[in-house]
Design a protein around this motif. Structure first.
Motif, PDB file in Angstrom:
ATOM      1  N   GLN A   1       0.843  -1.200   0.000  1.00  0.00           N
ATOM      2  CA  GLN A   1       0.000   0.000   0.000  1.00  0.00           C
ATOM      3  C   GLN A   1       0.877   1.249   0.000  1.00  0.00           C
ATOM      4  O   GLN A   1       0.886   2.026   0.950  1.00  0.00           O
ATOM      5  CB  GLN A   1      -0.935   0.002   1.214  1.00  0.00           C
ATOM      6  CG  GLN A   1      -1.834  -1.211   1.307  1.00  0.00           C
ATOM      7  CD  GLN A   1      -2.715  -1.182   2.539  1.00  0.00           C
ATOM      8  OE1 GLN A   1      -3.536  -0.282   2.732  1.00  0.00           O
ATOM      9  NE2 GLN A   1      -2.554  -2.187   3.407  1.00  0.00           N
ATOM     10  N   ALA A   2       1.637   1.426  -1.061  1.00  0.00           N
ATOM     11  CA  ALA A   2       2.614   2.509  -1.119  1.00  0.00           C
ATOM     12  C   ALA A   2       1.959   3.886  -0.998  1.00  0.00           C
ATOM     13  O   ALA A   2       2.463   4.771  -0.299  1.00  0.00           O
ATOM     14  CB  ALA A   2       3.413   2.420  -2.419  1.00  0.00           C
ATOM     15  N   VAL A   3       0.837   4.080  -1.676  1.00  0.00           N
ATOM     16  CA  VAL A   3       0.182   5.394  -1.643  1.00  0.00           C
ATOM     17  C   VAL A   3      -0.347   5.687  -0.242  1.00  0.00           C
ATOM     18  O   VAL A   3      -0.173   6.789   0.293  1.00  0.00           O
ATOM     19  CB  VAL A   3      -0.957   5.452  -2.682  1.00  0.00           C
ATOM     20  CG1 VAL A   3      -1.741   6.761  -2.543  1.00  0.00           C
ATOM     21  CG2 VAL A   3      -0.385   5.335  -4.090  1.00  0.00           C
ATOM     22  N   ARG A   4      -0.986   4.683   0.376  1.00  0.00           N
ATOM     23  CA  ARG A   4      -1.486   4.866   1.734  1.00  0.00           C
ATOM     24  C   ARG A   4      -0.330   5.135   2.701  1.00  0.00           C
ATOM     25  O   ARG A   4      -0.435   5.994   3.582  1.00  0.00           O
ATOM     26  CB  ARG A   4      -2.270   3.638   2.186  1.00  0.00           C
ATOM     27  CG  ARG A   4      -2.851   3.767   3.591  1.00  0.00           C
ATOM     28  CD  ARG A   4      -3.804   2.623   3.906  1.00  0.00           C
ATOM     29  NE  ARG A   4      -4.399   2.789   5.229  1.00  0.00           N
ATOM     30  CZ  ARG A   4      -3.934   2.199   6.328  1.00  0.00           C
ATOM     31  NH1 ARG A   4      -2.878   1.387   6.248  1.00  0.00           N
ATOM     32  NH2 ARG A   4      -4.509   2.405   7.489  1.00  0.00           N
ATOM     33  N   GLY A   5       0.766   4.434   2.531  1.00  0.00           N
ATOM     34  CA  GLY A   5       1.921   4.652   3.391  1.00  0.00           C
ATOM     35  C   GLY A   5       2.454   6.074   3.283  1.00  0.00           C
ATOM     36  O   GLY A   5       2.791   6.703   4.292  1.00  0.00           O
ATOM     37  N   ALA A   6       2.537   6.593   2.058  1.00  0.00           N
ATOM     38  CA  ALA A   6       3.015   7.963   1.870  1.00  0.00           C
ATOM     39  C   ALA A   6       2.075   8.962   2.528  1.00  0.00           C
ATOM     40  O   ALA A   6       2.520   9.932   3.160  1.00  0.00           O
ATOM     41  CB  ALA A   6       3.138   8.263   0.369  1.00  0.00           C
TER      42      ALA A   6
END
Length: 378
Positions: free
Chosen positions: A185-190
Protein backbone atom coordinates in the motif's frame (compact mmCIF):
# COMPACT_ATOMS: atom_id res chain seq x y z
CA UNK A 1 8.30 -19.38 23.20
CA UNK A 2 10.40 -16.24 23.75
CA UNK A 3 13.85 -15.92 22.19
CA UNK A 4 15.84 -14.17 24.93
CA UNK A 5 18.59 -12.95 22.61
CA UNK A 6 16.01 -11.18 20.44
CA UNK A 7 14.10 -9.92 23.49
CA UNK A 8 17.25 -8.40 25.02
CA UNK A 9 18.42 -6.96 21.69
CA UNK A 10 15.04 -5.28 21.24
CA UNK A 11 15.21 -3.87 24.78
CA UNK A 12 18.65 -2.40 24.11
CA UNK A 13 17.64 -1.02 20.72
CA UNK A 14 14.63 0.73 22.23
CA UNK A 15 16.78 2.22 25.00
CA UNK A 16 19.23 3.48 22.39
CA UNK A 17 16.42 5.10 20.42
CA UNK A 18 15.22 6.85 23.59
CA UNK A 19 18.53 8.75 23.60
CA UNK A 20 18.96 8.92 27.37
CA UNK A 21 15.34 9.35 28.40
CA UNK A 22 14.03 6.51 30.59
CA UNK A 23 11.65 3.96 29.11
CA UNK A 24 8.58 2.85 31.05
CA UNK A 25 7.63 -0.71 30.13
CA UNK A 26 4.01 -1.24 29.06
CA UNK A 27 3.01 -4.34 31.00
CA UNK A 28 0.03 -5.15 28.77
CA UNK A 29 2.53 -5.88 25.98
CA UNK A 30 4.50 -8.38 28.09
CA UNK A 31 2.12 -9.96 30.67
CA UNK A 32 4.75 -12.09 32.38
CA UNK A 33 6.36 -10.94 35.62
CA UNK A 34 9.69 -12.66 34.92
CA UNK A 35 10.11 -10.77 31.66
CA UNK A 36 8.96 -7.46 33.13
CA UNK A 37 11.64 -7.81 35.80
CA UNK A 38 14.18 -8.82 33.16
CA UNK A 39 13.69 -5.68 31.08
CA UNK A 40 13.57 -3.41 34.13
CA UNK A 41 17.00 -4.71 35.11
CA UNK A 42 18.47 -3.46 31.82
CA UNK A 43 19.95 0.04 31.34
CA UNK A 44 17.49 2.70 30.23
CA UNK A 45 14.33 1.10 31.64
CA UNK A 46 12.49 2.38 34.70
CA UNK A 47 8.94 1.90 35.95
CA UNK A 48 5.86 0.11 34.65
CA UNK A 49 2.78 1.29 32.81
CA UNK A 50 0.02 -1.09 33.92
CA UNK A 51 -3.33 -1.47 32.19
CA UNK A 52 -5.56 -2.00 35.23
CA UNK A 53 -5.41 -0.98 38.87
CA UNK A 54 -5.63 -4.57 40.24
CA UNK A 55 -2.65 -5.44 38.04
CA UNK A 56 -0.74 -2.38 39.30
CA UNK A 57 -1.43 -3.36 42.91
CA UNK A 58 -0.22 -6.91 42.21
CA UNK A 59 2.96 -5.76 40.48
CA UNK A 60 3.78 -3.36 43.31
CA UNK A 61 3.06 -5.92 46.04
CA UNK A 62 5.15 -8.62 44.36
CA UNK A 63 8.15 -6.32 43.98
CA UNK A 64 8.22 -5.95 40.20
CA UNK A 65 8.31 -2.15 40.55
CA UNK A 66 7.70 0.58 43.10
CA UNK A 67 6.74 2.97 40.28
CA UNK A 68 3.58 1.81 38.51
CA UNK A 69 1.48 4.14 36.38
CA UNK A 70 -2.03 2.90 35.53
CA UNK A 71 -2.57 3.76 31.88
CA UNK A 72 -6.37 3.99 31.96
CA UNK A 73 -8.95 5.37 34.41
CA UNK A 74 -10.38 2.84 36.83
CA UNK A 75 -13.81 2.14 38.28
CA UNK A 76 -12.66 -0.87 40.32
CA UNK A 77 -13.95 0.00 43.77
CA UNK A 78 -12.28 -2.91 45.52
CA UNK A 79 -8.86 -2.05 44.13
CA UNK A 80 -9.33 1.63 44.98
CA UNK A 81 -10.18 0.72 48.58
CA UNK A 82 -7.09 -1.49 48.77
CA UNK A 83 -4.90 1.27 47.36
CA UNK A 84 -6.23 3.89 49.76
CA UNK A 85 -5.79 1.62 52.78
CA UNK A 86 -2.04 1.15 52.27
CA UNK A 87 0.25 4.23 52.35
CA UNK A 88 3.17 2.31 50.82
CA UNK A 89 0.98 1.12 47.96
CA UNK A 90 -0.47 4.59 47.45
CA UNK A 91 3.10 5.91 47.13
CA UNK A 92 3.96 3.34 44.45
CA UNK A 93 0.90 3.55 42.18
CA UNK A 94 -0.28 6.52 40.10
CA UNK A 95 -3.88 6.67 38.86
CA UNK A 96 -4.93 8.01 35.45
CA UNK A 97 -7.73 10.59 35.20
CA UNK A 98 -9.29 12.82 32.58
CA UNK A 99 -12.72 13.61 34.06
CA UNK A 100 -13.89 15.05 37.40
CA UNK A 101 -16.32 12.14 37.63
CA UNK A 102 -13.40 9.80 38.14
CA UNK A 103 -12.28 11.85 41.14
CA UNK A 104 -15.83 11.80 42.48
CA UNK A 105 -15.91 8.00 42.25
CA UNK A 106 -12.63 7.71 44.16
CA UNK A 107 -13.91 10.03 46.89
CA UNK A 108 -17.12 8.01 47.16
CA UNK A 109 -15.13 4.80 47.69
CA UNK A 110 -12.54 6.23 50.05
CA UNK A 111 -13.19 9.77 51.39
CA UNK A 112 -10.14 12.05 51.32
CA UNK A 113 -10.00 12.55 55.08
CA UNK A 114 -9.41 8.83 55.62
CA UNK A 115 -6.68 8.10 53.08
CA UNK A 116 -3.21 9.21 52.03
CA UNK A 117 -3.07 11.62 49.12
CA UNK A 118 -3.42 9.56 45.94
CA UNK A 119 -1.02 10.12 43.05
CA UNK A 120 -2.77 11.34 39.91
CA UNK A 121 -1.70 11.55 36.26
CA UNK A 122 -3.68 13.59 33.73
CA UNK A 123 -4.30 12.03 30.32
CA UNK A 124 -3.92 14.67 27.60
CA UNK A 125 -5.54 13.57 24.34
CA UNK A 126 -2.81 13.46 21.69
CA UNK A 127 -4.95 12.91 18.60
CA UNK A 128 -4.73 15.26 15.64
CA UNK A 129 -7.92 17.15 14.97
CA UNK A 130 -8.67 19.15 11.84
CA UNK A 131 -11.57 21.26 10.60
CA UNK A 132 -12.89 21.97 14.06
CA UNK A 133 -12.67 18.35 15.09
CA UNK A 134 -14.60 16.96 12.13
CA UNK A 135 -11.46 15.13 11.01
CA UNK A 136 -9.84 13.00 13.72
CA UNK A 137 -6.57 11.07 13.44
CA UNK A 138 -5.69 8.98 16.47
CA UNK A 139 -7.57 7.07 19.13
CA UNK A 140 -10.54 8.31 21.15
CA UNK A 141 -9.11 8.72 24.62
CA UNK A 142 -9.23 11.72 26.92
CA UNK A 143 -11.69 14.62 26.59
CA UNK A 144 -8.83 16.91 27.68
CA UNK A 145 -7.30 18.06 24.40
CA UNK A 146 -6.24 21.70 24.66
CA UNK A 147 -3.63 23.28 26.89
CA UNK A 148 -6.36 25.43 28.42
CA UNK A 149 -8.45 22.39 29.33
CA UNK A 150 -5.39 20.71 30.83
CA UNK A 151 -4.65 23.77 32.98
CA UNK A 152 -8.26 24.00 34.14
CA UNK A 153 -8.31 20.32 35.08
CA UNK A 154 -5.02 20.69 36.95
CA UNK A 155 -6.50 23.60 38.91
CA UNK A 156 -9.52 21.48 39.80
CA UNK A 157 -7.31 18.63 41.05
CA UNK A 158 -5.17 21.03 43.07
CA UNK A 159 -8.29 22.38 44.78
CA UNK A 160 -9.47 18.96 45.93
CA UNK A 161 -8.09 17.33 49.09
CA UNK A 162 -6.76 13.80 48.90
CA UNK A 163 -5.15 14.05 45.45
CA UNK A 164 -1.70 15.00 44.21
CA UNK A 165 -1.18 15.64 40.51
CA UNK A 166 2.27 14.27 39.69
CA UNK A 167 2.22 13.40 36.00
CA UNK A 168 0.97 14.04 32.49
CA UNK A 169 0.57 11.39 29.82
CA UNK A 170 -0.23 11.78 26.14
CA UNK A 171 -0.19 8.79 23.80
CA UNK A 172 0.18 9.74 20.14
CA UNK A 173 -1.34 6.54 18.75
CA UNK A 174 -1.51 7.96 15.23
CA UNK A 175 2.31 7.97 15.25
CA UNK A 176 3.34 5.29 17.74
CA UNK A 177 0.69 2.71 16.85
CA UNK A 178 0.20 3.17 13.11
CA UNK A 179 2.65 1.57 10.71
CA UNK A 180 3.87 4.01 8.06
CA UNK A 181 4.80 1.35 5.50
CA UNK A 182 1.81 -1.02 5.15
CA UNK A 183 2.78 -3.88 2.81
CA UNK A 184 1.52 -3.44 -0.74
CA UNK A 185 0.00 0.00 0.00
CA UNK A 186 2.61 2.51 -1.12
CA UNK A 187 0.18 5.39 -1.64
CA UNK A 188 -1.49 4.87 1.73
CA UNK A 189 1.92 4.65 3.39
CA UNK A 190 3.01 7.96 1.87
CA UNK A 191 -0.21 9.62 3.05
CA UNK A 192 0.28 8.24 6.57
CA UNK A 193 3.82 9.61 6.72
CA UNK A 194 2.69 13.10 5.67
CA UNK A 195 -0.10 13.09 8.25
CA UNK A 196 2.25 11.81 10.97
CA UNK A 197 4.76 14.59 10.34
CA UNK A 198 2.08 17.25 10.58
CA UNK A 199 0.50 15.67 13.63
CA UNK A 200 3.89 15.50 15.35
CA UNK A 201 4.55 19.20 14.81
CA UNK A 202 1.12 20.12 16.16
CA UNK A 203 1.57 17.93 19.23
CA UNK A 204 5.00 19.36 20.06
CA UNK A 205 3.51 22.82 20.54
CA UNK A 206 0.32 21.67 22.25
CA UNK A 207 2.04 19.30 24.68
CA UNK A 208 4.55 21.96 25.69
CA UNK A 209 1.74 24.45 26.29
CA UNK A 210 -0.20 21.89 28.33
CA UNK A 211 2.83 21.14 30.51
CA UNK A 212 3.32 24.86 31.16
CA UNK A 213 -0.36 25.31 32.03
CA UNK A 214 -0.37 22.37 34.42
CA UNK A 215 2.81 23.48 36.16
CA UNK A 216 1.03 26.62 37.27
CA UNK A 217 -0.93 24.35 39.63
CA UNK A 218 1.22 21.25 40.23
CA UNK A 219 4.82 20.10 40.41
CA UNK A 220 4.98 17.42 37.73
CA UNK A 221 7.34 14.53 38.40
CA UNK A 222 7.06 13.16 34.86
CA UNK A 223 5.66 13.80 31.40
CA UNK A 224 5.05 10.52 29.61
CA UNK A 225 4.47 9.95 25.91
CA UNK A 226 4.85 7.65 22.97
CA UNK A 227 5.05 3.96 22.32
CA UNK A 228 7.26 1.47 20.51
CA UNK A 229 6.55 3.00 17.12
CA UNK A 230 7.55 6.52 18.16
CA UNK A 231 10.33 6.13 20.73
CA UNK A 232 12.89 8.22 18.85
CA UNK A 233 10.41 10.93 17.84
CA UNK A 234 8.76 11.21 21.25
CA UNK A 235 12.13 11.28 23.02
CA UNK A 236 13.08 14.28 20.88
CA UNK A 237 10.20 16.30 22.36
CA UNK A 238 11.73 18.58 25.02
CA UNK A 239 8.51 18.51 27.06
CA UNK A 240 8.64 14.71 27.49
CA UNK A 241 10.66 13.23 30.37
CA UNK A 242 9.98 9.53 29.75
CA UNK A 243 8.70 7.29 26.95
CA UNK A 244 6.58 4.14 27.10
CA UNK A 245 7.42 1.00 25.12
CA UNK A 246 6.50 -2.65 25.33
CA UNK A 247 5.36 -4.25 22.08
CA UNK A 248 8.81 -3.90 20.58
CA UNK A 249 10.20 -6.36 23.10
CA UNK A 250 8.26 -9.24 21.51
CA UNK A 251 8.25 -7.88 17.94
CA UNK A 252 4.72 -8.81 16.76
CA UNK A 253 3.71 -8.64 13.11
CA UNK A 254 2.04 -5.21 13.25
CA UNK A 255 5.50 -3.69 13.65
CA UNK A 256 6.63 -5.17 10.35
CA UNK A 257 4.85 -2.18 8.80
CA UNK A 258 7.21 0.46 10.27
CA UNK A 259 10.08 2.07 8.40
CA UNK A 260 12.07 3.72 11.19
CA UNK A 261 12.71 0.59 13.26
CA UNK A 262 11.47 -2.97 13.15
CA UNK A 263 12.04 -5.18 16.19
CA UNK A 264 13.48 -8.65 15.83
CA UNK A 265 10.70 -11.24 16.16
CA UNK A 266 11.07 -12.66 19.69
CA UNK A 267 7.75 -14.30 20.66
CA UNK A 268 6.15 -17.25 18.90
CA UNK A 269 3.51 -19.93 19.43
CA UNK A 270 3.31 -23.38 17.88
CA UNK A 271 0.41 -25.46 16.62
CA UNK A 272 0.60 -29.13 15.64
CA UNK A 273 -0.34 -30.46 12.22
CA UNK A 274 -3.28 -32.86 12.69
CA UNK A 275 -4.68 -33.23 9.15
CA UNK A 276 -3.61 -33.45 5.52
CA UNK A 277 -6.99 -32.87 3.81
CA UNK A 278 -5.53 -32.56 0.31
CA UNK A 279 -2.18 -32.42 -1.49
CA UNK A 280 -0.41 -29.15 -0.73
CA UNK A 281 -2.62 -28.48 2.29
CA UNK A 282 -1.85 -29.00 5.99
CA UNK A 283 -4.19 -28.26 8.86
CA UNK A 284 -3.05 -27.39 12.39
CA UNK A 285 -5.13 -27.64 15.54
CA UNK A 286 -6.28 -24.22 16.76
CA UNK A 287 -4.40 -21.11 15.69
CA UNK A 288 -7.21 -18.56 15.68
CA UNK A 289 -5.57 -16.13 18.08
CA UNK A 290 -6.96 -12.92 16.62
CA UNK A 291 -5.64 -9.57 17.84
CA UNK A 292 -7.81 -6.73 19.08
CA UNK A 293 -8.41 -3.56 17.09
CA UNK A 294 -10.09 -2.85 13.78
CA UNK A 295 -11.01 -6.16 12.15
CA UNK A 296 -8.92 -7.09 9.15
CA UNK A 297 -6.13 -9.25 7.80
CA UNK A 298 -3.52 -7.38 9.83
CA UNK A 299 -5.05 -8.80 13.05
CA UNK A 300 -4.50 -12.42 12.04
CA UNK A 301 -1.54 -14.46 13.29
CA UNK A 302 1.05 -15.18 10.65
CA UNK A 303 2.64 -18.60 10.00
CA UNK A 304 6.37 -18.06 10.39
CA UNK A 305 8.25 -21.37 10.38
CA UNK A 306 8.65 -23.34 8.25
CA UNK A 307 8.79 -20.54 5.70
CA UNK A 308 6.50 -20.56 2.72
CA UNK A 309 3.16 -21.06 4.45
CA UNK A 310 0.08 -18.85 4.33
CA UNK A 311 -3.50 -18.82 5.53
CA UNK A 312 -6.46 -19.60 3.30
CA UNK A 313 -8.39 -16.43 2.53
CA UNK A 314 -11.73 -18.21 2.87
CA UNK A 315 -10.96 -19.59 6.36
CA UNK A 316 -8.20 -17.50 7.92
CA UNK A 317 -7.07 -18.58 11.39
CA UNK A 318 -9.74 -20.73 13.03
CA UNK A 319 -10.81 -21.39 16.59
CA UNK A 320 -10.24 -25.14 16.34
CA UNK A 321 -8.31 -25.56 13.11
CA UNK A 322 -6.27 -23.51 10.66
CA UNK A 323 -5.58 -24.82 7.14
CA UNK A 324 -2.30 -23.73 5.57
CA UNK A 325 -1.11 -23.74 1.98
CA UNK A 326 2.19 -22.94 0.31
CA UNK A 327 5.36 -24.67 -0.76
CA UNK A 328 6.18 -25.88 2.76
CA UNK A 329 2.75 -27.47 3.28
CA UNK A 330 3.59 -30.41 1.05
CA UNK A 331 6.42 -31.54 3.33
CA UNK A 332 4.46 -31.23 6.58
CA UNK A 333 3.32 -34.43 8.25
CA UNK A 334 0.89 -35.15 11.09
CA UNK A 335 2.62 -34.23 14.34
CA UNK A 336 4.91 -31.57 12.85
CA UNK A 337 4.77 -28.11 14.40
CA UNK A 338 4.09 -24.82 12.67
CA UNK A 339 5.29 -21.68 14.44
CA UNK A 340 3.24 -18.49 14.30
CA UNK A 341 3.76 -14.87 15.23
CA UNK A 342 0.90 -12.96 16.86
CA UNK A 343 -0.21 -9.64 15.39
CA UNK A 344 0.08 -7.93 18.78
CA UNK A 345 2.38 -8.47 21.73
CA UNK A 346 0.94 -9.24 25.16
CA UNK A 347 -2.34 -10.69 23.91
CA UNK A 348 -0.42 -13.87 23.16
CA UNK A 349 -0.12 -14.45 26.91
CA UNK A 350 -3.89 -14.50 27.37
CA UNK A 351 -3.84 -17.84 25.51
CA UNK A 352 -1.01 -19.60 27.33
CA UNK A 353 -0.05 -20.44 30.91
CA UNK A 354 3.69 -20.71 30.31
CA UNK A 355 6.43 -19.11 28.25
CA UNK A 356 9.46 -21.21 27.34
CA UNK A 357 12.55 -18.98 27.37
CA UNK A 358 15.10 -20.00 24.76
CA UNK A 359 18.78 -19.20 24.34
CA UNK A 360 20.17 -20.54 21.10
CA UNK A 361 18.61 -23.97 20.67
CA UNK A 362 18.04 -24.62 24.37
CA UNK A 363 15.09 -23.95 26.66
CA UNK A 364 16.74 -22.34 29.69
CA UNK A 365 13.62 -21.63 31.75
CA UNK A 366 9.84 -21.90 31.74
CA UNK A 367 7.98 -19.04 33.40
CA UNK A 368 4.28 -18.34 33.95
CA UNK A 369 2.30 -15.72 32.10
CA UNK A 370 -0.23 -13.63 34.02
CA UNK A 371 -2.77 -16.31 33.08
CA UNK A 372 -0.44 -18.99 34.39
CA UNK A 373 -0.39 -17.22 37.74
CA UNK A 374 -4.17 -17.22 37.79
CA UNK A 375 -4.75 -13.61 36.75
CA UNK A 376 -6.96 -12.23 33.98
CA UNK A 377 -6.89 -8.49 34.56
CA UNK A 378 -8.92 -7.39 31.54
Amino acid sequence: MVDLAAFDANADALASRADGKPLRVASKSVRARELLSRVLARPGWRGVMAFTLPEAVWLARTGVSDDVLVAYPTADRGALAELAADPALAAAVTLMVDDPGQLDLIDAVCPPEGRPALRICLDLDASWRLLGGRVHMGVRRSPVHSAGAAGAFAAAVAARPGFRLVGLMSYEAQIAGLGDAPPGQAVRGAAIRVAQRRSYRELLDRRAAAVAAIREHADLEFVNGGGTGSVAATSADPAVTEVTAGSGLYGPTLFDAYRAWRPTPAAFFACAVVRRPAPGLATVLGGGWIASGSAGESRLPRPWLPTGLKLLGAEGAGEVQTPLVGAAATALRVGDRVWFRHAKAGELCERVNELHLVEGDEVVATVPSYRGEGHAFL
